[in-house]
Motif scaffolding. Structure first.
Motif, PDB file in Angstrom:
ATOM      1  N   SER A  91      11.137  -4.932   5.047  1.00 59.05           N
ATOM      2  CA  SER A  91      10.324  -5.308   3.884  1.00 59.05           C
ATOM      3  C   SER A  91      10.706  -4.474   2.677  1.00 59.05           C
ATOM      4  CB  SER A  91       8.842  -5.114   4.209  1.00 59.05           C
ATOM      5  OG  SER A  91       8.450  -5.910   5.297  1.00 59.05           O
ATOM      6  N   VAL A  92      11.121  -3.234   2.937  1.00 62.22           N
ATOM      7  CA  VAL A  92      11.606  -2.359   1.867  1.00 62.22           C
ATOM      8  C   VAL A  92      12.614  -1.400   2.474  1.00 62.22           C
ATOM      9  CG1 VAL A  92       9.741  -0.681   2.160  1.00 62.22           C
ATOM     10  CG2 VAL A  92      10.951  -0.773   0.002  1.00 62.22           C
ATOM     11  N   ARG A  93      13.679  -1.155   1.734  1.00 65.14           N
ATOM     12  CA  ARG A  93      14.717  -0.207   2.139  1.00 65.14           C
ATOM     13  C   ARG A  93      14.638   0.995   1.200  1.00 65.14           C
ATOM     14  NH1 ARG A  93      15.452  -5.258   2.924  1.00 65.14           N
ATOM     15  NH2 ARG A  93      15.180  -5.468   0.672  1.00 65.14           N
ATOM     16  N   LEU A  94      14.322   2.151   1.747  1.00 65.64           N
ATOM     17  CA  LEU A  94      14.207   3.378   0.961  1.00 65.64           C
ATOM     18  C   LEU A  94      15.492   4.173   1.108  1.00 65.64           C
ATOM     19  CD1 LEU A  94      10.616   4.395   2.138  1.00 65.64           C
ATOM     20  CD2 LEU A  94      11.242   3.072   0.107  1.00 65.64           C
ATOM     21  N   THR A  95      16.022   4.669  -0.003  1.00 62.43           N
ATOM     22  CA  THR A  95      17.247   5.465   0.064  1.00 62.43           C
ATOM     23  C   THR A  95      16.990   6.873  -0.452  1.00 62.43           C
ATOM     24  OG1 THR A  95      17.964   4.666  -2.109  1.00 62.43           O
ATOM     25  CG2 THR A  95      18.741   3.460  -0.180  1.00 62.43           C
ATOM     26  N   ALA A  96      17.628   7.846   0.199  1.00 56.82           N
ATOM     27  CA  ALA A  96      17.351   9.251  -0.081  1.00 56.82           C
ATOM     28  C   ALA A  96      18.004   9.758  -1.355  1.00 56.82           C
ATOM     29  CB  ALA A  96      17.782  10.117   1.103  1.00 56.82           C
ATOM     30  N   ASN A  97      19.017   9.058  -1.832  1.00 60.86           N
ATOM     31  CA  ASN A  97      19.604   9.442  -3.121  1.00 60.86           C
ATOM     32  C   ASN A  97      20.181   8.211  -3.800  1.00 60.86           C
ATOM     33  OD1 ASN A  97      22.303   9.001  -2.144  1.00 60.86           O
ATOM     34  ND2 ASN A  97      22.364  11.075  -1.325  1.00 60.86           N
ATOM     35  N   SER A  98      20.580   8.367  -5.045  1.00 55.67           N
ATOM     36  CA  SER A  98      21.054   7.221  -5.827  1.00 55.67           C
ATOM     37  C   SER A  98      22.399   6.713  -5.318  1.00 55.67           C
ATOM     38  CB  SER A  98      21.153   7.601  -7.308  1.00 55.67           C
ATOM     39  OG  SER A  98      21.942   8.764  -7.489  1.00 55.67           O
ATOM     40  N   THR A  99      23.199   7.580  -4.682  1.00 54.18           N
ATOM     41  CA  THR A  99      24.458   7.129  -4.086  1.00 54.18           C
ATOM     42  C   THR A  99      24.188   6.160  -2.951  1.00 54.18           C
ATOM     43  OG1 THR A  99      25.519   9.234  -4.632  1.00 54.18           O
ATOM     44  CG2 THR A  99      26.599   7.879  -2.968  1.00 54.18           C
ATOM     45  N   ALA A 100      23.244   6.503  -2.069  1.00 54.05           N
ATOM     46  CA  ALA A 100      22.881   5.613  -0.971  1.00 54.05           C
ATOM     47  C   ALA A 100      22.302   4.307  -1.500  1.00 54.05           C
ATOM     48  CB  ALA A 100      21.880   6.307  -0.053  1.00 54.05           C
ATOM     49  N   LYS A 101      21.508   4.387  -2.551  1.00 57.77           N
ATOM     50  CA  LYS A 101      20.931   3.187  -3.152  1.00 57.77           C
ATOM     51  C   LYS A 101      22.037   2.245  -3.618  1.00 57.77           C
ATOM     52  CE  LYS A 101      17.912   1.743  -6.958  1.00 57.77           C
ATOM     53  NZ  LYS A 101      18.862   0.766  -7.502  1.00 57.77           N
ATOM     54  N   ARG A 102      23.039   2.795  -4.267  1.00 57.35           N
ATOM     55  CA  ARG A 102      24.139   1.970  -4.778  1.00 57.35           C
ATOM     56  C   ARG A 102      24.909   1.309  -3.629  1.00 57.35           C
ATOM     57  NH1 ARG A 102      26.332   5.645  -7.358  1.00 57.35           N
ATOM     58  NH2 ARG A 102      28.113   6.171  -6.024  1.00 57.35           N
ATOM     59  N   TYR A 103      25.165   2.059  -2.563  1.00 55.37           N
ATOM     60  CA  TYR A 103      25.903   1.507  -1.424  1.00 55.37           C
ATOM     61  C   TYR A 103      25.103   0.419  -0.724  1.00 55.37           C
ATOM     62  CZ  TYR A 103      29.942   4.639  -1.260  1.00 55.37           C
ATOM     63  OH  TYR A 103      31.119   5.283  -1.533  1.00 55.37           O
ATOM     64  N   VAL A 104      23.809   0.647  -0.511  1.00 52.83           N
ATOM     65  CA  VAL A 104      22.974  -0.351   0.165  1.00 52.83           C
ATOM     66  C   VAL A 104      22.950  -1.647  -0.637  1.00 52.83           C
ATOM     67  CG1 VAL A 104      20.604  -0.938   0.821  1.00 52.83           C
ATOM     68  CG2 VAL A 104      21.551   1.292   1.439  1.00 52.83           C
ATOM     69  N   GLU A 105      22.829  -1.523  -1.947  1.00 57.24           N
ATOM     70  CA  GLU A 105      22.746  -2.718  -2.779  1.00 57.24           C
ATOM     71  C   GLU A 105      24.093  -3.427  -2.909  1.00 57.24           C
ATOM     72  OE1 GLU A 105      18.915  -1.543  -5.568  1.00 57.24           O
ATOM     73  OE2 GLU A 105      20.937  -1.274  -6.396  1.00 57.24           O
ATOM     74  N   GLN A 106      25.172  -2.653  -3.071  1.00 60.07           N
ATOM     75  CA  GLN A 106      26.469  -3.274  -3.305  1.00 60.07           C
ATOM     76  C   GLN A 106      27.137  -3.740  -2.016  1.00 60.07           C
ATOM     77  OE1 GLN A 106      28.806  -0.462  -5.572  1.00 60.07           O
ATOM     78  NE2 GLN A 106      27.572  -0.715  -7.424  1.00 60.07           N
ATOM     79  N   VAL A 107      27.014  -2.949  -0.947  1.00 54.89           N
ATOM     80  CA  VAL A 107      27.713  -3.276   0.303  1.00 54.89           C
ATOM     81  C   VAL A 107      26.872  -4.186   1.195  1.00 54.89           C
ATOM     82  CG1 VAL A 107      28.772  -2.343   2.391  1.00 54.89           C
ATOM     83  CG2 VAL A 107      29.039  -1.139   0.213  1.00 54.89           C
ATOM     84  N   LEU A 108      25.591  -3.836   1.363  1.00 52.71           N
ATOM     85  CA  LEU A 108      24.730  -4.637   2.233  1.00 52.71           C
ATOM     86  C   LEU A 108      24.100  -5.808   1.491  1.00 52.71           C
ATOM     87  CD1 LEU A 108      22.954  -1.838   4.312  1.00 52.71           C
ATOM     88  CD2 LEU A 108      24.999  -3.174   4.888  1.00 52.71           C
ATOM     89  N   GLY A 109      23.999  -5.700   0.174  1.00 52.64           N
ATOM     90  CA  GLY A 109      23.527  -6.820  -0.616  1.00 52.64           C
ATOM     91  C   GLY A 109      22.025  -6.980  -0.684  1.00 52.64           C
ATOM     92  N   TYR A 110      21.273  -5.889  -0.474  1.00 54.33           N
ATOM     93  CA  TYR A 110      19.813  -5.952  -0.533  1.00 54.33           C
ATOM     94  C   TYR A 110      19.291  -4.905  -1.502  1.00 54.33           C
ATOM     95  CZ  TYR A 110      20.323  -8.700   3.720  1.00 54.33           C
ATOM     96  OH  TYR A 110      20.675  -9.669   4.617  1.00 54.33           O
ATOM     97  N   PRO A 111      18.219  -5.207  -2.229  1.00 51.48           N
ATOM     98  CA  PRO A 111      17.655  -4.207  -3.144  1.00 51.48           C
ATOM     99  C   PRO A 111      17.116  -3.016  -2.376  1.00 51.48           C
ATOM    100  CG  PRO A 111      16.188  -6.098  -2.937  1.00 51.48           C
ATOM    101  CD  PRO A 111      17.461  -6.471  -2.245  1.00 51.48           C
ATOM    102  N   ALA A 112      17.215  -1.843  -2.972  1.00 52.64           N
ATOM    103  CA  ALA A 112      16.741  -0.603  -2.343  1.00 52.64           C
ATOM    104  C   ALA A 112      15.881   0.155  -3.336  1.00 52.64           C
ATOM    105  CB  ALA A 112      17.915   0.253  -1.876  1.00 52.64           C
ATOM    106  N   PHE A 113      15.086   1.042  -2.787  1.00 52.44           N
ATOM    107  CA  PHE A 113      14.101   1.787  -3.561  1.00 52.44           C
ATOM    108  C   PHE A 113      14.365   3.273  -3.356  1.00 52.44           C
ATOM    109  CE2 PHE A 113       9.697   3.311  -4.322  1.00 52.44           C
ATOM    110  CZ  PHE A 113       9.398   2.630  -5.478  1.00 52.44           C
ATOM    111  N   LEU A 114      14.521   4.029  -4.426  1.00 50.71           N
ATOM    112  CA  LEU A 114      14.858   5.447  -4.329  1.00 50.71           C
ATOM    113  C   LEU A 114      13.639   6.270  -3.927  1.00 50.71           C
ATOM    114  CD1 LEU A 114      17.046   7.612  -4.743  1.00 50.71           C
ATOM    115  CD2 LEU A 114      16.316   7.771  -7.119  1.00 50.71           C
ATOM    116  N   MET A 115      13.758   6.966  -2.808  1.00 53.02           N
ATOM    117  CA  MET A 115      12.679   7.835  -2.327  1.00 53.02           C
ATOM    118  C   MET A 115      13.326   9.013  -1.600  1.00 53.02           C
ATOM    119  SD  MET A 115       9.415   8.575  -1.713  1.00 53.02           S
ATOM    120  CE  MET A 115       8.334   7.164  -1.725  1.00 53.02           C
TER     121      MET A 115
END
Length: 450
Positions: free
Chosen positions: A194-218
């Motif tokens: 339902s939500v993908r939380l990423t520990a840093n902005s680098t992980a957020k970018r990879y999740v969104e660009q590689v996996l193709g799903y929106p992520a939330f920085l936490m």
């Protein structure tokens, strides 16, 4: 005739945290603090590893009392898993198999608990590395994954001066790239979350660009309390006190700091304390001798966490030189003690450190990083008023990452997920402040961009 309305209940949430222990930082502290914070707003059940966690948790609860609304379910490792961990020093990749098996057993246990408790939401907390997303996404219950880390790599341009470090980091980088793109479980977990939380902005970018799903920085970690106070100006002729803490291995990159210090002008006096141990300790001490700076360095080795925290009260500036880190809990510890940070400007450090609380070094090439590190230390040595101002900024920055604030943010995410899945506020309710405190607005705006 008088109508009666039932009082909304607290949400029932299951968290899976392989590592979950009080008294510790790192993954253990992540699991413990997210569970403790979530219990402020929800009824929480936590499945954690019995072998590592049970004794410590039961001792804590015996000494401090039960935590309301927080229930621990201890799942032991199998004999095979315990055997694998014994050999993991030589074959570390075997650990991933052991973790996978434990998480599958946790999923089976979660299904049994769900049949009795009827959870409103499930949350995979740790390990935070994306490689092991667990199996809670298969339960058909709103699923929260993260904070997710482990996607960042050492910059390719940085040569590795010792032993097999270069080979290991190169292999890890290649495996990282392949796994993130090809792991079916990672993709399924990302698609069903339902939500993908990423520990840093680098992980957020990879999740969104590689996996193709929106992520939330936490960010995955936080600060229990602020223990420092703003620094008072010390005399210009006193040495600048630098603190460095971490494992003495290549990716922590203490060698960059040593080279930078060797280039300081004679009038920039300093002292450096190094907290930590590791396979490169002798190499680094030898390098300090060769560079002619050994007399300025005190090697404290691996010391208890309480003693390590005391070093921040001694320090004027904390230096964080890691080439690969999800976040870097030591930076939060520095902020909580009012110590500004000099760091490389990438990954979690990029998110943590601002101009008000530190100095960020662009990650370009090893030579340029060394030169810029030297300039940053010279600036701090010459301008103690700058250090004092950044010390005040560090204390302000620490407020953003207090665990209570983190808990409020996670509760807000839980509430949004439940509302999205048509859980009426007449049925369940999460009580959190309508407005986050003033000192959290910067982090909230940072999240809003995700």
């Amino acid at each position: 005739m008088t109508s009666s309305t039932a009082t909304p209940r607290r949400p029932r949430v299951l968290q899976v945290a392989y590592a979950c222990e009080p008294y510790y930082g790192s993954e253990q502290g992540v699991g413990w603090n997210w569970a403790k914070q979530a219990s402020r707003a929800c009824d929480i059940w936590v499945i954690c590893c019995a072998d590592d966690c049970r004794g410590v948790i039961e001792q804590y609860l015996a000494e401090n009392g039960e935590i309301p609304y927080l229930n621990f379910v201890f799942l032991p490792q199998s004999k095979i898993q315990r055997g694998i961990h014994k050999f993991s020093r030589w074959l570390p990749f075997l650990n991933y198999y052991a973790f996978k098996r434990w998480h599958y057993q946790a999923y089976q246990l979660a299904r049994k608990l769900h049949a009795d408790i009827d959870f409103d939401l499930v949350h995979h907390v740790n390990f935070i590395g994306y490689r092991e997303p667990g199996y809670l996404w298969k339960m058909g219950v709103p699923f929260v994954w993260g904070p997710i880390g482990g996607v960042q790599n050492c910059p390719w341009r940085f040569s590795l001066p010792w032993g097999g470090s270069r080979i290991k980091e190169t292999i890890r980088t290649i495996c990282n790239s392949i796994q993130l793109r090809t792991s079916l479980r990672v993709r399924r977990a990302a698609s069903r979350a339902s939500v993908r939380l990423t520990a840093n902005s680098t992980a957020k970018r990879y999740v969104e660009q590689v996996l193709g799903y929106p992520a939330f920085l936490m960010h995955e970690n936080g600060i229990e309390k602020i223990v420092g106070q703003k620094q008072h100006n010390r005399n210009f002729d006193e040495p600048l006190r630098l603190l460095w803490s971490g494992g003495l291995n290549f990716r922590k990159a203490l060698h960059l700091v040593l080279h930078a210090l060797s280039r300081l002008p004679s009038e920039s006096s300093y002292e450096l304390r190094v907290v930590g141990d590791g396979p490169l300790r002798q190499n680094l001490q030898k390098l300090a001798d060769e560079l002619g700076i050994a007399r300025n360095i005190e090697w404290l080795g691996r010391i208890p966490h309480e003693k390590a925290l005391e070093q921040y009260h001694w320090a004027d500036v904390f230096v964080f030189s890691s080439l690969r880190d999800t976040t870097g809990t030591v930076m939060l510890e520095a902020f909580a003690s009012g110590v500004p940070v000099i760091c490389l400007d990438h990954q979690g450090a990029h998110d943590f450190v601002t101009e008000e609380c530190g100095i960020r070094i662009p990650v370009t090439s090893p030579q340029t990083v060394i030169e810029t590190l030297t300039e940053a230390v010279v600036e701090c040595a010459r301008d103690r008023d700058l250090v004092r101002r950044k010390s005040e900024g560090a204390l302000e920055r620490a407020k953003v990452f207090l665990w209570d604030r983190q808990g409020e943010r996670m509760a807000r995410i839980y509430r949004q997920v439940l509302e999205k899945h048509c859980k009426s506020t007449d049925e369940i309710r999460i009580e959190i402040p309508d407005q986050l405190p003033e000192d959290s607005k910067e982090m909230v705006s940072l999240y809003a961009k995700s």
